[in-house]
Design a protein around this motif. Structure first.
Motif, short mmCIF file in Angstrom:
data_model
loop_
_atom_site.label_atom_id
_atom_site.label_comp_id
_atom_site.label_asym_id
_atom_site.label_seq_id
_atom_site.Cartn_x
_atom_site.Cartn_y
_atom_site.Cartn_z
N SER A 35 -2.49 7.49 5.18
CA SER A 35 -2.08 6.06 5.60
C SER A 35 -2.48 4.91 4.68
N GLY A 39 -0.29 2.28 2.72
CA GLY A 39 -0.41 0.79 2.89
C GLY A 39 -0.48 0.21 1.51
N GLN A 43 1.79 -2.81 -0.41
CA GLN A 43 1.30 -4.17 -0.87
C GLN A 43 1.68 -4.40 -2.33
N GLY A 348 -7.65 -4.19 7.76
CA GLY A 348 -7.60 -3.33 6.46
C GLY A 348 -8.78 -2.97 6.13
N ILE A 375 -0.83 1.88 6.48
CA ILE A 375 0.55 2.12 7.50
C ILE A 375 0.87 3.70 7.83
#
Lengths: 416, 420
Positions: A35, A39, A43, A348, A375
């Motif tokens: 994940s 993520g 980005q 985060g 994510i």
């Protein structure tokens, strides 16, 4: 049979817990790192795409290969592209912007450097890219600006530019002539992406059209989506909407930004290697634990068979044990990994301590924010679980076979 | 027999009493070793590629500029100011330094290149071809044709630039560049070759000219250069050599600034630091998974050997003796795994190093922290990684044995024997 298996898991609670722990930790680790990687990728894509040509780019068919002004979209094509973009169903489209891009030379008294010049609509661009938020000095372009240019901090340094300084842009016009254009610096930006800070200039699109002799033209209509996962869907929807227009081509970001695509795939490749290794180690741990549980219980299995279970049935008991263990620890591991990662979900995970300058995080025209927000993709989580279950099943087969081929008399003969 | 040797022998026999378990555990550890060495090697390979492309391809390990040149890279700030220097003398003086193996002068310019109807902006890179080849590898990447010869109006461009301008060998190229006197210099050049680095940004933007031709185009005297790039004898000592060189150049001749590549590209040095950190993280995860697997097996092993330990205790062995045996088992297991791990790792690593999968045809090159990168997955092996991993592996096996050993010392003989 299942009951027997479940009971024998429970009877050896300590051993079962240890075996399960190996799987739980392995799976939790997998979910966590997957994940995070997901993520970071999102980005990275978003940052590169908002400065670049969007998740989806509508261009003339030859423009991607040639990059030349002769392959531009005229007023009619532009109008048609806009109608198609607005017709995209749902709320996937966040913003879109026209661009007239050309490669050229920026020169001042100090130096000359090759750069990419983007003619943009200030208002639409503000909603599309985050370049306007990266102001170091001065301001972003505004509607009504004419001979203004928004330049990168490195370019400004190399050309000795400050806000208000004039310099010359030179590029080949649509007619094939080399044309110069005097512009004035209105703002200086810093993205920390070396290629952008040294090689990108925004000027008002009207100025670019006049200078290059291409009234009403654009080279790209760039479309920004809510998430990169919608790209394929929107691309096919736009292709259907523009099926009759042979002068327009719809490109997803993987095609329009091949450099970013290869960088991401490379990164994915590294992730796969790492995850395969992790999986292999988890698999070994599981195999190991299940093997142990069988090899040490010869007598117990001998007893089972002496009591009337067939070899095959004994095998099934062992197999069921393995499956049961894997299933339970799979679910626990998934929940644990999810909860662990969830702790970092909103704020985060901050990696900025690892490198001082932000440029260390830049790659392929985009950059990863050092604060990585993980994510979750349900498909990936399920895939991890699925793999763990398969490994558990496979790891149980061999011990089960061993148990089924036990020589009863031999196993019972010796007191452990 | 010395009392200690007995315990070693007992440990050795114990290991082989349960052959299956020993082999599985050892293969797990050996696999962990292989994975750690390969993962770290892959990252090191990427770092080596970054350094190679970031420094060897064009930059050079040390650069000498006029004190006023960096960071703006103003075209007028040549070494020695507007008058230039006695280039031959300066080069000879630099090369006389024992730590410097080669020196190459360079001049940079930006300009437009046109051929037929096509025009493109590019970076003009004026070099002395013979000297340049000793400092950077760009000129060794010629894919077609040959290197340009001075004073013959010859030019070498990247393959992507040649494609965009529809150029073939022998074609004429008009180069227009702002000159130092404020005018626009322009001249007709003949394309004698193309180079291919595999990285789009370089192949599309760079044009290489002989130094004297670019000086003429930009209206500069033969003594004027922006930069002298150096190759040093000990690459890892670059910052030290640079500062020593700076001190020795001080005071005499023009004001010079000596910069090692670590200062020229701090973000590259940082990215490398970042990747090293990632390396430790990965190796840490792999070993913690391995330690867990081993501890697990050994712990289960000790549970199952409760009765055995009890018998040994009943026969008069001290708890310490039992604990020691278990720890020795761990050590022997570690040594075996290490031997197996090294035996399978070395051939794989050497093979991977010599014929790395080249994904250039599938994926394009891209930039990373401002340095260009080609997708070639070469494994780089140094001697410290395998050794560090070996020590970590051995410690893993021993550490994993500690808790089970402690458990084993606490087996109460009477209870265990009575099967309670």
């Amino acid at each position: 049979m299942l009951k027997l298996a479940a009971r024998s898991v429970g009877r050896n609670a300590q051993r079962s817990a240890l075996t399960a722990a190996a799987m739980v930790i392995g799976l939790a680790l997998l979910i966590f790192s997957r994940s995070l990687a997901e993520g970071a990728h999102e980005q990275w894509i978003t940052s590169a795409i908002r400065i670049g040509s969007g998740h989806v780019a509508i261009q003339a068919p030859e423009y991607l290969e040639s990059g030349k002004l002769e392959h531009r979209i005229g007023a009619v094509g532009h109008e048609r592209a806009l109608r198609a973009v607005e017709s995209v169903s749902g709320d996937q489209v966040l913003a879109h912007t026209p661009r007239l891009s050309v490669d050229g030379l920026a020169s001042s008294a100090a130096s000359a450097l090759p750069i990419r010049i983007e003619g943009v609509d200030p208002e639409q661009e503000r909603a599309f890219s985050d370049l306007d938020e990266k102001v170091e000095d001065g301001r972003y372009l505004e509607p009504g600006d004419r001979l203004h240019a928004y330049v990168g901090v490195e370019l400004a340094r190399r050309l000795g530019l400050k806000v208000g300084t004039r310099f010359v842009l030179t590029a080949q016009s649509a007619a094939g002539d080399v044309e110069g254009q005097l512009v004035r610096v209105v703002g200086i930006f810093r993205t920390s992406i070396p290629e952008m800070d040294q090689g990108l200039i925004h000027i008002p699109i009207e100025t670019a059209r006049e200078w290059l002799g291409t009234p009403d033209a654009v080279t790209t209509v760039a479309v920004l989506l809510a998430t990169s996962r919608d790209t394929d869907r929107v691309v096919s929807e736009l292709r259907d909407a523009l099926a009759g227009a042979s002068d327009l081509r719809v490109l997803g970001w993987r095609q329009a930004a091949p450099e970013l695509d290869s960088a991401l795939r490379m990164d994915d490749y590294g992730d796969y290697v790492f995850h395969s290794i992790l999986f292999a180690i988890v698999a070994l741990a599981i195999l190991n634990a299940v093997m142990m549980s069988v090899l040490g219980r010869r007598r117990e299995f001998g007893l089972l068979q002496a009591l009337g279970l067939t070899g095959a049935q004994t095998g099934w008991v062992v197999f069921g044990e393995g499956l049961f263990l894997t299933a339970v620890s799979g679910v626990v591991g998934m929940v644990l990994g999810f909860l662990f990662t969830w702790g970092f979900f909103r704020n985060g995970l901050d990696f900025s301590g690892l490198a001082e300058s932000e440029s260390a995080w830049a790659s392929a025209g985009g950059m990863v924010d050092p604060v990585i927000v993980p994510i979750f993709h349900s498909s990936q989580v399920l895939l991890s679980l699925y793999f763990i279950l398969i490994i558990g099943t496979l790891a149980s087969i061999y011990p089960a076979m061993r148990a089924s081929k036990l020589d009863v008399a031999e196993a019972m003969k010796f007191d452990r | 027999m010395a009392p200690d040797a007995v315990w070693w022998r007992v440990a050795w026999r114990n290991l082989w009493r349960n052959r299956g378990r020993t082999l599985i555990t050892a293969s797990g550890l050996a696999f962990g070793y292989l994975s750690a060495v390969v993962m770290v090697g892959l990252t090191d390979g990427m770092v080596a590629e970054l350094i190679e492309n970031g420094t060897r391809l064009m930059m050079g390990q040390v650069q000498v500029h006029s004190a006023e040149y960096l960071p703006e890279r103003n075209m007028h700030r040549t070494i020695g100011g507007y008058d230039g220097v006695d280039l031959e003398a300066l080069l000879a003086r630099l090369e006389a330094d024992p730590d410097i193996t080669a020196a190459a002068p360079r001049l940079y310019g930006g300009g437009l290149l046109s051929s037929g109807d096509e025009t493109k902006a590019g970076l003009l890179y004026g070099v002395d071809p013979d000297r340049e080849q000793q400092v950077s590898t760009l000129l060794s990447r010629v894919s077609q044709g040959r290197l340009p010869v001075p004073d013959a109006y010859e030019i070498l461009v990247g393959v992507e630039m040649a494609r965009q301008l529809s150029l073939s060998i022998g074609a004429e190229v008009v180069v227009v560049a702002p000159a130092s006197d404020g005018s626009m210099g322009n001249d007709l050049f003949t394309l004698v070759g193309t180079f291919e680095t595999g990285t789009p940004a370089i192949d599309a933007n760079y044009a290489v000219l002989p130094l004297s031709d670019l000086q003429y185009l930009m209206a500069m005297d033969p003594g004027r250069v922006h930069e002298i790039a150096l190759t040093v004898t000990r690459a890892w000592d670059t910052p030290l050599i640079a500062s020593r060189l700076a001190a020795s150049l001080e005071g005499s001749g023009p004001q010079l600034e000596v910069t090692p590549w670590t200062d020229l590209r701090p973000e590259l040095a940082e990215a490398i630091g970042l990747m090293d950190a990632v390396n430790y993280l990965i190796a840490g995860i792999i070993f913690s998974m391995a330690i867990f697997g081993v501890a697990n097996t050994m712990l289960i092993g000790t549970f199952e050997r409760r009765r055995e330990f009890a018998v040994v205790r009943a026969l008069g062995t001290t708890p310490l003796g039992i604990g020691r045996t278990v720890v020795y088992e761990g050590m022997i297991l570690g040594a075996i795994s290490l031997a197996v791990g090294a035996a399978i790792t070395w051939p794989i690593v050497v093979w991977w190093h010599n014929s790395p999968p080249d994904l250039t045809s599938v994926l394009g090159g891209f930039s990373f922290s401002g340095s260009q990168w080609r997708p070639i997955l070469r494994i780089e092996y140094s001697y410290d990684t395998p050794i560090i991993c070996a020590v970590a592996l051995f410690l893993t096996a021993v550490l994993a044995a500690l808790y089970p050993a402690w458990k084993a010392t606490r087996v109460p003989p009477a209870d265990a024997l009575a099967d309670r």
